[in-house]
Design a protein around this motif. Structure first.
Motif, PDB file in Angstrom:
ATOM      1  N   MET A   1       0.848  -1.055  -0.052  1.00 23.43           N
ATOM      2  CA  MET A   1      -0.035   0.071   0.026  1.00 23.43           C
ATOM      3  C   MET A   1       0.942   1.161  -0.034  1.00 23.43           C
ATOM      4  SD  MET A   1      -3.295  -0.764   2.517  1.00 23.43           S
ATOM      5  CE  MET A   1      -2.077  -1.100   3.888  1.00 23.43           C
ATOM      6  N   MET A   2       0.665   2.214  -0.975  1.00 23.11           N
ATOM      7  CA  MET A   2       1.167   3.624  -0.893  1.00 23.11           C
ATOM      8  C   MET A   2       0.316   4.544  -0.348  1.00 23.11           C
ATOM      9  SD  MET A   2       3.733   3.870  -4.345  1.00 23.11           S
ATOM     10  CE  MET A   2       4.166   5.494  -3.314  1.00 23.11           C
ATOM     11  N   ALA A   3       0.575   5.332   0.448  1.00 18.06           N
ATOM     12  CA  ALA A   3      -0.237   6.396   0.912  1.00 18.06           C
ATOM     13  C   ALA A   3       0.353   7.778   0.892  1.00 18.06           C
ATOM     14  CB  ALA A   3      -0.683   5.897   2.515  1.00 18.06           C
ATOM     15  N   ASP A   4      -0.423   8.866   0.883  1.00 18.48           N
ATOM     16  CA  ASP A   4      -0.135  10.222   0.920  1.00 18.48           C
ATOM     17  C   ASP A   4       0.141  10.313   2.526  1.00 18.48           C
ATOM     18  OD1 ASP A   4      -0.071  10.790  -1.806  1.00 18.48           O
ATOM     19  OD2 ASP A   4      -2.309  11.699  -1.502  1.00 18.48           O
ATOM     20  N   PRO A   5       1.007  11.135   2.855  1.00 20.10           N
ATOM     21  CA  PRO A   5       1.351  11.544   4.240  1.00 20.10           C
ATOM     22  C   PRO A   5       0.038  11.978   4.896  1.00 20.10           C
ATOM     23  CG  PRO A   5       3.085  12.369   2.689  1.00 20.10           C
ATOM     24  CD  PRO A   5       2.016  12.073   1.816  1.00 20.10           C
ATOM     25  N   ASP A  62       3.410  -7.623  -6.323  1.00 22.27           N
ATOM     26  CA  ASP A  62       2.213  -8.170  -6.803  1.00 22.27           C
ATOM     27  C   ASP A  62       1.255  -7.473  -7.160  1.00 22.27           C
ATOM     28  OD1 ASP A  62       3.663 -10.605  -7.296  1.00 22.27           O
ATOM     29  OD2 ASP A  62       3.335 -11.006  -5.140  1.00 22.27           O
ATOM     30  N   ILE A  63       0.462  -6.666  -5.900  1.00 20.02           N
ATOM     31  CA  ILE A  63      -0.580  -5.841  -6.112  1.00 20.02           C
ATOM     32  C   ILE A  63      -0.190  -4.353  -5.331  1.00 20.02           C
ATOM     33  CG2 ILE A  63      -3.023  -5.467  -5.182  1.00 20.02           C
ATOM     34  CD1 ILE A  63      -3.367  -8.383  -5.314  1.00 20.02           C
ATOM     35  N   VAL A  64      -0.655  -3.399  -5.841  1.00 21.09           N
ATOM     36  CA  VAL A  64      -0.266  -2.036  -5.137  1.00 21.09           C
ATOM     37  C   VAL A  64      -1.715  -1.190  -5.034  1.00 21.09           C
ATOM     38  CG1 VAL A  64       0.406  -1.003  -7.550  1.00 21.09           C
ATOM     39  CG2 VAL A  64       0.961   0.082  -5.273  1.00 21.09           C
ATOM     40  N   ILE A  65      -1.671  -0.755  -3.974  1.00 18.35           N
ATOM     41  CA  ILE A  65      -3.031   0.123  -3.720  1.00 18.35           C
ATOM     42  C   ILE A  65      -2.587   1.274  -3.191  1.00 18.35           C
ATOM     43  CG2 ILE A  65      -5.298   0.366  -2.451  1.00 18.35           C
ATOM     44  CD1 ILE A  65      -5.343  -2.676  -2.524  1.00 18.35           C
ATOM     45  N   GLY A  66      -2.969   2.340  -3.828  1.00 18.18           N
ATOM     46  CA  GLY A  66      -2.628   3.881  -3.179  1.00 18.18           C
ATOM     47  C   GLY A  66      -3.833   4.398  -2.667  1.00 18.18           C
ATOM     48  N   LEU A  67      -3.778   5.061  -1.312  1.00 14.74           N
ATOM     49  CA  LEU A  67      -4.756   5.869  -0.777  1.00 14.74           C
ATOM     50  C   LEU A  67      -4.421   7.296  -0.578  1.00 14.74           C
ATOM     51  CD1 LEU A  67      -4.795   2.832   0.443  1.00 14.74           C
ATOM     52  CD2 LEU A  67      -5.326   3.726   2.695  1.00 14.74           C
ATOM     53  N   THR A  68      -5.399   8.133  -1.106  1.00 14.84           N
ATOM     54  CA  THR A  68      -4.874   9.494  -1.007  1.00 14.84           C
ATOM     55  C   THR A  68      -6.351  10.452  -0.623  1.00 14.84           C
ATOM     56  OG1 THR A  68      -4.435  11.283  -2.820  1.00 14.84           O
ATOM     57  CG2 THR A  68      -5.833   9.475  -3.441  1.00 14.84           C
ATOM     58  N   GLU A  69      -6.154  11.556  -0.647  1.00 15.47           N
ATOM     59  CA  GLU A  69      -7.218  12.502   0.023  1.00 15.47           C
ATOM     60  C   GLU A  69      -7.696  13.355  -1.216  1.00 15.47           C
ATOM     61  OE1 GLU A  69      -7.104  13.507   4.621  1.00 15.47           O
ATOM     62  OE2 GLU A  69      -5.662  14.480   3.484  1.00 15.47           O
ATOM     63  N   ARG A  88      -5.150  -5.484 -14.974  1.00 12.81           N
ATOM     64  CA  ARG A  88      -3.989  -6.254 -15.698  1.00 12.81           C
ATOM     65  C   ARG A  88      -2.898  -5.975 -15.035  1.00 12.81           C
ATOM     66  NH1 ARG A  88      -5.369  -5.142 -22.108  1.00 12.81           N
ATOM     67  NH2 ARG A  88      -7.019  -6.275 -22.328  1.00 12.81           N
ATOM     68  N   GLN A  89      -2.433  -4.514 -14.544  1.00 14.76           N
ATOM     69  CA  GLN A  89      -1.457  -4.310 -13.969  1.00 14.76           C
ATOM     70  C   GLN A  89      -1.464  -4.449 -12.306  1.00 14.76           C
ATOM     71  OE1 GLN A  89       1.613  -3.532 -15.390  1.00 14.76           O
ATOM     72  NE2 GLN A  89       0.439  -3.764 -17.302  1.00 14.76           N
ATOM     73  N   ARG A  90      -2.492  -4.997 -11.926  1.00  2.85           N
ATOM     74  CA  ARG A  90      -2.937  -5.132 -10.454  1.00  2.85           C
ATOM     75  C   ARG A  90      -2.453  -3.774  -9.516  1.00  2.85           C
ATOM     76  NH1 ARG A  90      -1.706 -11.487  -8.692  1.00  2.85           N
ATOM     77  NH2 ARG A  90      -2.961 -12.424 -10.125  1.00  2.85           N
ATOM     78  N   THR A  91      -3.162  -2.661 -10.129  1.00  2.00           N
ATOM     79  CA  THR A  91      -2.893  -1.625  -9.487  1.00  2.00           C
ATOM     80  C   THR A  91      -4.314  -0.853  -9.391  1.00  2.00           C
ATOM     81  OG1 THR A  91      -0.940  -1.453 -10.821  1.00  2.00           O
ATOM     82  CG2 THR A  91      -1.352   0.609  -9.741  1.00  2.00           C
ATOM     83  N   ALA A  92      -4.415  -0.177  -8.126  1.00  2.00           N
ATOM     84  CA  ALA A  92      -5.647   0.669  -7.978  1.00  2.00           C
ATOM     85  C   ALA A  92      -5.386   1.994  -6.922  1.00  2.00           C
ATOM     86  CB  ALA A  92      -6.763  -0.319  -7.003  1.00  2.00           C
ATOM     87  N   VAL A  93      -6.226   2.811  -6.950  1.00  2.00           N
ATOM     88  CA  VAL A  93      -6.070   4.105  -6.236  1.00  2.00           C
ATOM     89  C   VAL A  93      -7.219   4.038  -5.505  1.00  2.00           C
ATOM     90  CG1 VAL A  93      -6.768   5.538  -8.191  1.00  2.00           C
ATOM     91  CG2 VAL A  93      -5.548   6.584  -6.241  1.00  2.00           C
ATOM     92  N   LEU A  94      -7.463   4.612  -4.152  1.00  2.00           N
ATOM     93  CA  LEU A  94      -8.709   4.891  -3.360  1.00  2.00           C
ATOM     94  C   LEU A  94      -8.472   6.206  -2.901  1.00  2.00           C
ATOM     95  CD1 LEU A  94     -11.165   3.477  -2.038  1.00  2.00           C
ATOM     96  CD2 LEU A  94      -9.581   2.940   0.066  1.00  2.00           C
TER      97      LEU A  94
END
Length: 325
Positions: A1-5, A62-69, A88-94
């Protein structure tokens, strides 16, 4: 998981115990959290997804999910996005504000689980019910306002708080203020309340340069500015109302402690009771709120933006302000 500060990172840390979808190998399941502003200076979801894909290749995730405001809009139909995925790239942003701002931990956990389940296995994704992709404008707006934490507006503006308290303390023991408060009818006191709150909100917007302007003449840019400006006005209005109520309570407590209505009535040659202290505190709260607005003039534009916005939005506004200069 990648998240904005800031807030997204805090929420991401609460989700680090999410289990893999049923049937997956739990031994090979590992969650890595990276706090990085991947969406700080972009306004479209495709750019955010592209950055996440780059990080996924670099870290061999394998999977990356980004969390942002950051709020996102669908370019095709203009609706606001809750999440955008690239199976296909197993990428998502929430987009966290799109969750509505309430029960964020539970809603974010449910959303992340749905995203992971949908991307972990394409066959399972086709068989399962997909997570909603869109959200309503009002739900997003509520999420943006709560992300701005309007209840922290006044503590963040220390000079304004000192000015408001000083104005209230002096006005409470002023005989002229007593006469003015006693001469005002309830509807005039209501008008004074509304006017003082509106004046402070307008002054904060002007002094802090908080009004968002479209980057270009496109419909998307204008709509984005309307959304940001609406959330700004609601945030400031709620924050100033909280300030007003706090000032009323403080001024009433001060008046009950230091004033004797009978003594003040004798000085003014009229009959006063303790009930008049409530009216006095009401009027003084309006005057003190305006005094607080004058105190914001001692604050820097950066301090005003820090008090009015979430961390992500504060940095975005500071970046836009620096670009204009």
């Amino acid at each position: 998981m990648m998240a904005d500060p800031a807030a997204p990172t805090k929420i991401a840390r609460l989700l680090s115990d999410i289990q893999p979808p049923s049937g997956d190998d739990r031994e090979g399941w590992d969650i890595e959290l990276v706090s990085e502003p991947f969406a700080m200076d972009c306004e479209d979801v495709e750019t955010a997804l592209a950055r996440l894909r780059d990080h996924a290749r670099q870290h061999e995730w394998d999977i990356v999910i980004g969390l942002t405001e950051l709020p996102f809009r669908d370019e095709d139909d203009g609706r606001y996005l809750l999440a955008e995925t690239d199976p296909r790239q197993r990428t998502a942003v929430l987009s966290l504000p799109a969750l509505g701002g309430f029960a964020m931990r539970e809603r974010a956990r449910h959303a992340v689980r749905a995203i992971v389940s949908g991307m972990a296995d394409h066959a399972a994704a086709r068989q399962s019910e997909p997570m909603p992709r869109f959200t309503s404008r009002w739900r997003l707006l509520v999420g943006m306002v709560l992300a701005n934490r309007p209840w922290l507006l006044v503590p963040g503006l220390k000079s304004a708080l000192v000015a408001a308290l000083a104005t209230g303390a002096v006005a409470t023991i002023n005989s002229t203020v007593w006469l003015l408060a006693g001469s005002l009818s309830p509807w005039r006191l209501i008008v004074a309340t509304i006017a003082s709150i509106a004046l402070v909100v307008a002054w904060l917007v002007i002094d802090g340069e908080l009004w968002d302007r479209p980057d270009d003449s496109s419909a998307d840019a204008r709509e984005r500015s309307r959304l940001y400006n609406t959330s700004t006005l609601i945030t400031l209005t709620i924050g100033v109302i909280i300030c007003y109520l706090a000032l009323y309570i403080v001024n009433l407590s001060w008046a009950l402690f230091v004033l004797d209505p009978a003594v003040m009535g004798g000085y003014l040659h009229t009959t006063l009771g303790y009930g008049d202290l409530f009216v006095l505190s009401w009027f003084v709260a309006s005057a003190a709120t305006v005094g607080g607005a004058l105190g914001t003039g001692l604050e820097s534009e950066e301090a005003i933006r820090a008090a009015a916005y979430s961390k992500r939005e504060e940095e975005r506004r500071n970046r836009l302000a620096s670009e204009r200069t």
